[in-house]
Design a protein around this motif. Structure first.
Motif, PDB file in Angstrom:
ATOM      1  N   ALA A 133       0.854  -1.191   0.000  1.00  0.00           N
ATOM      2  CA  ALA A 133       0.000   0.000   0.000  1.00  0.00           C
ATOM      3  C   ALA A 133       0.891   1.243   0.000  1.00  0.00           C
ATOM      4  CB  ALA A 133      -0.936  -0.017   1.201  1.00  0.00           C
ATOM      5  N   VAL A 134       1.370   1.635  -1.196  1.00  0.00           N
ATOM      6  CA  VAL A 134       2.379   2.687  -1.284  1.00  0.00           C
ATOM      7  C   VAL A 134       2.123   3.758  -2.340  1.00  0.00           C
ATOM      8  CG1 VAL A 134       4.246   1.221  -0.401  1.00  0.00           C
ATOM      9  CG2 VAL A 134       3.786   1.305  -2.868  1.00  0.00           C
ATOM     10  N   LEU A 135       1.072   3.645  -3.144  1.00  0.00           N
ATOM     11  CA  LEU A 135       0.905   4.596  -4.247  1.00  0.00           C
ATOM     12  C   LEU A 135       0.749   6.033  -3.768  1.00  0.00           C
ATOM     13  CD1 LEU A 135      -1.227   2.677  -6.890  1.00  0.00           C
ATOM     14  CD2 LEU A 135       1.252   3.008  -6.764  1.00  0.00           C
ATOM     15  N   SER A 136       0.233   6.229  -2.563  1.00  0.00           N
ATOM     16  CA  SER A 136       0.109   7.597  -2.039  1.00  0.00           C
ATOM     17  C   SER A 136       1.468   8.243  -1.828  1.00  0.00           C
ATOM     18  CB  SER A 136      -0.671   7.601  -0.721  1.00  0.00           C
ATOM     19  OG  SER A 136       0.023   6.887   0.274  1.00  0.00           O
ATOM     20  N   ARG A 137       2.534   7.445  -1.786  1.00  0.00           N
ATOM     21  CA  ARG A 137       3.893   7.959  -1.598  1.00  0.00           C
ATOM     22  C   ARG A 137       4.656   8.094  -2.913  1.00  0.00           C
ATOM     23  NH1 ARG A 137       2.383  10.156   2.438  1.00  0.00           N
ATOM     24  NH2 ARG A 137       2.124   8.990   4.330  1.00  0.00           N
ATOM     25  N   GLY A 138       3.967   7.820  -4.035  1.00  0.00           N
ATOM     26  CA  GLY A 138       4.617   7.873  -5.331  1.00  0.00           C
ATOM     27  C   GLY A 138       4.793   9.291  -5.846  1.00  0.00           C
ATOM     28  N   LEU A 139       5.596   9.410  -6.893  1.00  0.00           N
ATOM     29  CA  LEU A 139       5.831  10.692  -7.553  1.00  0.00           C
ATOM     30  C   LEU A 139       4.745  10.929  -8.589  1.00  0.00           C
ATOM     31  CD1 LEU A 139       9.677  10.466  -8.127  1.00  0.00           C
ATOM     32  CD2 LEU A 139       8.468  11.711  -6.340  1.00  0.00           C
ATOM     33  N   THR A 140       4.257  12.162  -8.671  1.00  0.00           N
ATOM     34  CA  THR A 140       3.242  12.495  -9.661  1.00  0.00           C
ATOM     35  C   THR A 140       3.866  13.235 -10.833  1.00  0.00           C
ATOM     36  OG1 THR A 140       2.689  14.560  -8.518  1.00  0.00           O
ATOM     37  CG2 THR A 140       1.380  12.603  -7.950  1.00  0.00           C
ATOM     38  N   GLY A 141       3.215  13.124 -11.975  1.00  0.00           N
ATOM     39  CA  GLY A 141       3.682  13.807 -13.173  1.00  0.00           C
ATOM     40  C   GLY A 141       2.639  13.683 -14.257  1.00  0.00           C
ATOM     41  N   THR A 142       3.031  14.014 -15.493  1.00  0.00           N
ATOM     42  CA  THR A 142       2.145  13.847 -16.639  1.00  0.00           C
ATOM     43  C   THR A 142       2.930  13.204 -17.776  1.00  0.00           C
ATOM     44  OG1 THR A 142       2.633  16.063 -17.469  1.00  0.00           O
ATOM     45  CG2 THR A 142       0.655  15.826 -16.117  1.00  0.00           C
ATOM     46  N   HIS A 143       2.219  12.418 -18.561  1.00  0.00           N
ATOM     47  CA  HIS A 143       2.777  11.798 -19.762  1.00  0.00           C
ATOM     48  C   HIS A 143       1.735  11.936 -20.853  1.00  0.00           C
ATOM     49  CE1 HIS A 143       4.945   9.049 -22.353  1.00  0.00           C
ATOM     50  NE2 HIS A 143       3.835   8.352 -22.510  1.00  0.00           N
ATOM     51  N   GLN A 144       2.044  12.649 -21.923  1.00  0.00           N
ATOM     52  CA  GLN A 144       1.113  12.904 -23.022  1.00  0.00           C
ATOM     53  C   GLN A 144      -0.214  13.456 -22.482  1.00  0.00           C
ATOM     54  OE1 GLN A 144       0.978   9.184 -25.189  1.00  0.00           O
ATOM     55  NE2 GLN A 144       2.970   9.562 -26.116  1.00  0.00           N
ATOM     56  N   ASP A 145      -0.107  14.448 -21.613  1.00  0.00           N
ATOM     57  CA  ASP A 145      -1.249  15.124 -20.987  1.00  0.00           C
ATOM     58  C   ASP A 145      -2.081  14.237 -20.074  1.00  0.00           C
ATOM     59  OD1 ASP A 145      -0.651  17.623 -22.113  1.00  0.00           O
ATOM     60  OD2 ASP A 145      -1.699  17.087 -23.956  1.00  0.00           O
ATOM     61  N   ARG A 146      -1.545  13.102 -19.666  1.00  0.00           N
ATOM     62  CA  ARG A 146      -2.242  12.213 -18.731  1.00  0.00           C
ATOM     63  C   ARG A 146      -1.553  12.304 -17.374  1.00  0.00           C
ATOM     64  NH1 ARG A 146      -2.884   6.448 -21.623  1.00  0.00           N
ATOM     65  NH2 ARG A 146      -4.237   6.063 -19.834  1.00  0.00           N
ATOM     66  N   PRO A 147      -2.278  12.733 -16.328  1.00  0.00           N
ATOM     67  CA  PRO A 147      -1.669  12.778 -14.998  1.00  0.00           C
ATOM     68  C   PRO A 147      -1.452  11.354 -14.484  1.00  0.00           C
ATOM     69  CG  PRO A 147      -4.002  13.257 -14.839  1.00  0.00           C
ATOM     70  CD  PRO A 147      -3.682  13.149 -16.310  1.00  0.00           C
ATOM     71  N   PHE A 148      -0.325  11.137 -13.819  1.00  0.00           N
ATOM     72  CA  PHE A 148      -0.034   9.798 -13.305  1.00  0.00           C
ATOM     73  C   PHE A 148       0.663   9.878 -11.955  1.00  0.00           C
ATOM     74  CE2 PHE A 148       3.912  10.774 -15.611  1.00  0.00           C
ATOM     75  CZ  PHE A 148       4.882  10.416 -14.679  1.00  0.00           C
ATOM     76  N   VAL A 149       0.640   8.731 -11.270  1.00  0.00           N
ATOM     77  CA  VAL A 149       1.469   8.536 -10.093  1.00  0.00           C
ATOM     78  C   VAL A 149       2.369   7.344 -10.398  1.00  0.00           C
ATOM     79  CG1 VAL A 149      -0.252   7.081  -8.894  1.00  0.00           C
ATOM     80  CG2 VAL A 149       1.571   8.205  -7.591  1.00  0.00           C
ATOM     81  N   ALA A 150       3.662   7.479 -10.097  1.00  0.00           N
ATOM     82  CA  ALA A 150       4.619   6.385 -10.280  1.00  0.00           C
ATOM     83  C   ALA A 150       4.834   5.702  -8.943  1.00  0.00           C
ATOM     84  CB  ALA A 150       5.938   6.921 -10.821  1.00  0.00           C
ATOM     85  N   SER A 151       4.690   4.401  -8.933  1.00  0.00           N
ATOM     86  CA  SER A 151       4.904   3.646  -7.701  1.00  0.00           C
ATOM     87  C   SER A 151       6.315   3.889  -7.175  1.00  0.00           C
ATOM     88  CB  SER A 151       4.704   2.153  -7.953  1.00  0.00           C
ATOM     89  OG  SER A 151       5.081   1.417  -6.807  1.00  0.00           O
ATOM     90  N   PRO A 152       6.450   4.111  -5.865  1.00  0.00           N
ATOM     91  CA  PRO A 152       7.785   4.330  -5.319  1.00  0.00           C
ATOM     92  C   PRO A 152       8.646   3.062  -5.294  1.00  0.00           C
ATOM     93  CG  PRO A 152       6.184   4.292  -3.552  1.00  0.00           C
ATOM     94  CD  PRO A 152       5.411   4.235  -4.840  1.00  0.00           C
ATOM     95  N   LEU A 153       8.038   1.898  -5.557  1.00  0.00           N
ATOM     96  CA  LEU A 153       8.809   0.660  -5.496  1.00  0.00           C
ATOM     97  C   LEU A 153       9.405   0.287  -6.849  1.00  0.00           C
ATOM     98  CD1 LEU A 153       6.547  -1.392  -3.084  1.00  0.00           C
ATOM     99  CD2 LEU A 153       8.623  -0.106  -2.565  1.00  0.00           C
ATOM    100  N   LEU A 154       8.564  -0.056  -7.809  1.00  0.00           N
ATOM    101  CA  LEU A 154       9.071  -0.514  -9.101  1.00  0.00           C
ATOM    102  C   LEU A 154       8.885   0.513 -10.215  1.00  0.00           C
ATOM    103  CD1 LEU A 154       7.855  -4.231  -8.920  1.00  0.00           C
ATOM    104  CD2 LEU A 154      10.102  -3.293  -8.334  1.00  0.00           C
ATOM    105  N   LYS A 155       8.334   1.670  -9.874  1.00  0.00           N
ATOM    106  CA  LYS A 155       8.223   2.836 -10.771  1.00  0.00           C
ATOM    107  C   LYS A 155       7.177   2.726 -11.874  1.00  0.00           C
ATOM    108  CE  LYS A 155      11.641   4.489  -8.403  1.00  0.00           C
ATOM    109  NZ  LYS A 155      11.368   4.162  -7.029  1.00  0.00           N
ATOM    110  N   GLN A 156       6.287   1.719 -11.858  1.00  0.00           N
ATOM    111  CA  GLN A 156       5.219   1.699 -12.850  1.00  0.00           C
ATOM    112  C   GLN A 156       4.329   2.917 -12.644  1.00  0.00           C
ATOM    113  OE1 GLN A 156       5.985  -1.094 -11.131  1.00  0.00           O
ATOM    114  NE2 GLN A 156       6.374  -2.674 -12.651  1.00  0.00           N
ATOM    115  N   ARG A 157       3.835   3.478 -13.752  1.00  0.00           N
ATOM    116  CA  ARG A 157       3.020   4.686 -13.713  1.00  0.00           C
ATOM    117  C   ARG A 157       1.550   4.325 -13.900  1.00  0.00           C
ATOM    118  NH1 ARG A 157       5.395   7.486 -18.615  1.00  0.00           N
ATOM    119  NH2 ARG A 157       5.309   5.312 -19.227  1.00  0.00           N
TER     120      ARG A 157
END
Length: 117
Positions: free
Chosen positions: A69-93
């Protein structure tokens, strides 16, 4: 110079499966660009985000690749105008609107309709 803490009566609410709105937290608890975890009535966790344009997002907090249960600690950003959160563990967006994994089309997390009321 005096700094004042943001005060508001607005609450962050999520639409759950039964079409009821669940109040998760005060809007002032969300810092733009950072996530917060909240506990849902059924015991699951949700990751809440507020971006710098004051848009709100909510997705499951559990990373489907690790089960943590870690997505709330992930990094946020955008890719092709899509907001995302990157998992702090394996970095999937994960797309913050749809919950779709941007790195593996077959994987997604639940995304919730969210509002400030």
């Amino acid at each position: 110079m005096t700094l004042a803490v943001e005060t508001t009566d607005l609450k962050v609410q999520l639409r759950l499966a039964d079409d009821d709105w669940f109040t998760a937290c005060d809007l002032s608890a969300l810092t733009p660009g950072r996530g917060v975890a909240a506990l849902l009535p059924d015991g699951r966790q949700v990751a809440l985000f507020r971006d710098r344009a004051d848009r709100l997002y909510a997705v499951d907090n559990r990373d489907p690749f690790t089960g943590a249960a870690v997505l709330s600690r992930g990094l946020t950003g955008t890719h092709q105008d899509r907001p995302f959160v990157a998992s702090p563990l394996l970095k999937q967006r994960f797309d913050l609107v749809s919950g779709e994994c941007l790195d593996d089309e077959g994987v997604r997390v639940a995304a919730y309709e969210v509002r400030a009321a």
